[in-house]
Enzyme design. Sequence first.
Site, PDB file in Angstrom:
ATOM      1  N   LYS A   1     -10.478  -1.323  -1.915  1.00 14.88           N
ATOM      2  CA  LYS A   1     -10.576  -1.682  -1.044  1.00 14.88           C
ATOM      3  C   LYS A   1     -11.921  -1.292  -0.272  1.00 14.88           C
ATOM      4  O   LYS A   1     -12.252  -0.384   0.006  1.00 14.88           O
ATOM      5  CB  LYS A   1      -9.580  -1.751  -0.717  1.00 14.88           C
ATOM      6  CG  LYS A   1      -8.208  -2.069  -1.298  1.00 14.88           C
ATOM      7  CD  LYS A   1      -7.040  -1.113  -0.340  1.00 14.88           C
ATOM      8  CE  LYS A   1      -5.674  -0.930  -1.055  1.00 14.88           C
ATOM      9  NZ  LYS A   1      -4.187  -0.241  -0.659  1.00 14.88           N
TER      10      LYS A   1
ATOM     11  N   ASP B   1       1.088  -1.531   0.095  1.00 18.45           N
ATOM     12  CA  ASP B   1      -0.401  -0.093  -0.031  1.00 18.45           C
ATOM     13  C   ASP B   1       0.678   1.437  -0.692  1.00 18.45           C
ATOM     14  O   ASP B   1       1.783   1.039  -0.047  1.00 18.45           O
ATOM     15  CB  ASP B   1      -1.003   0.265   1.321  1.00 18.45           C
ATOM     16  CG  ASP B   1      -1.950   0.769   0.481  1.00 18.45           C
ATOM     17  OD1 ASP B   1      -2.032   1.361   0.059  1.00 18.45           O
ATOM     18  OD2 ASP B   1      -2.237   1.528   2.253  1.00 18.45           O
TER      19      ASP B   1
ATOM     20  N   SER C   1      -5.344   2.989  -2.781  1.00 18.84           N
ATOM     21  CA  SER C   1      -6.190   3.493  -2.783  1.00 18.84           C
ATOM     22  C   SER C   1      -6.614   5.090  -3.830  1.00 18.84           C
ATOM     23  O   SER C   1      -7.648   5.142  -3.523  1.00 18.84           O
ATOM     24  CB  SER C   1      -7.778   3.847  -1.443  1.00 18.84           C
ATOM     25  OG  SER C   1      -7.863   2.108  -1.252  1.00 18.84           O
TER      26      SER C   1
ATOM     27  N   ASP D   1       0.273   4.697   0.800  1.00 26.91           N
ATOM     28  CA  ASP D   1      -0.238   6.018   2.099  1.00 26.91           C
ATOM     29  C   ASP D   1      -0.044   5.302   3.472  1.00 26.91           C
ATOM     30  O   ASP D   1      -1.171   4.477   3.248  1.00 26.91           O
ATOM     31  CB  ASP D   1      -1.216   6.942   1.830  1.00 26.91           C
ATOM     32  CG  ASP D   1      -0.671   7.601   0.253  1.00 26.91           C
ATOM     33  OD1 ASP D   1      -0.228   8.637   0.691  1.00 26.91           O
ATOM     34  OD2 ASP D   1      -1.939   7.174   0.038  1.00 26.91           O
TER      35      ASP D   1
END
Length: 217
Positions: free
Chosen positions: A135, A11, A104, A13
């Site tokens: 997600k 991922d 995301s 952030d």
Amino acid sequence: MDFLCQAIIFDVDGVLINSDPVADRHWRTWADRHGVDYDTIARIHHGRPTVETIRQVAPHVNAAQEAHLKETAEADDTNGLVLYPGAKELLAGLPRDRWGVATSGTRRTVSIRFPHLGLSEPMVMVTADDVQRGKPAPDPYLLAAERMGVAPANCLVIEDAPAGVASAKAAGAKVIAVTTTNRADDLGLADAIATALATLQISVHPHGLVVQVNSAV
């Protein structure tokens, strides 16, 4: 605890980049403009597509339009962005075709933040622009594994948010969660929980990547 995998999917952030100052600033501005309680947003936005967060907290607005406006403004804002300790060194030590990202955030956001912070752009990058279901649905990690040419079961995911952990587990991957943005109690679906990215040690072997969690929660 050690993990053997063929590829690592990060991922962005909350794992590689600490973007909390930017996200908080833009979410507060958005919340004030629409009369939404910021604390409600703060409890759920980590790891979720912006449009999904807006749909939950403000079902009366045009979520797609509002998400586009907010994401564009946030992508262009680099004030306060920093890498988590060890992120640059960790990525530099990995073969470029053995790691990717599933975020995301938007492609625009990643394409601005990575070079701004001195990171090479990933060869495999799955963003909110690439999937219809973000997600916690498994789609982002399924697509990232597919693009890497590795079965999800042979991928290791590094996540920070409950929605991201749920997404990776639903895709069939192993997950290490770092407690940068959420409490360990909220990340219980992960296979291991670490206090920080810098506590992970990754070594490259002929049979794959070995990831050692040196400081577990």
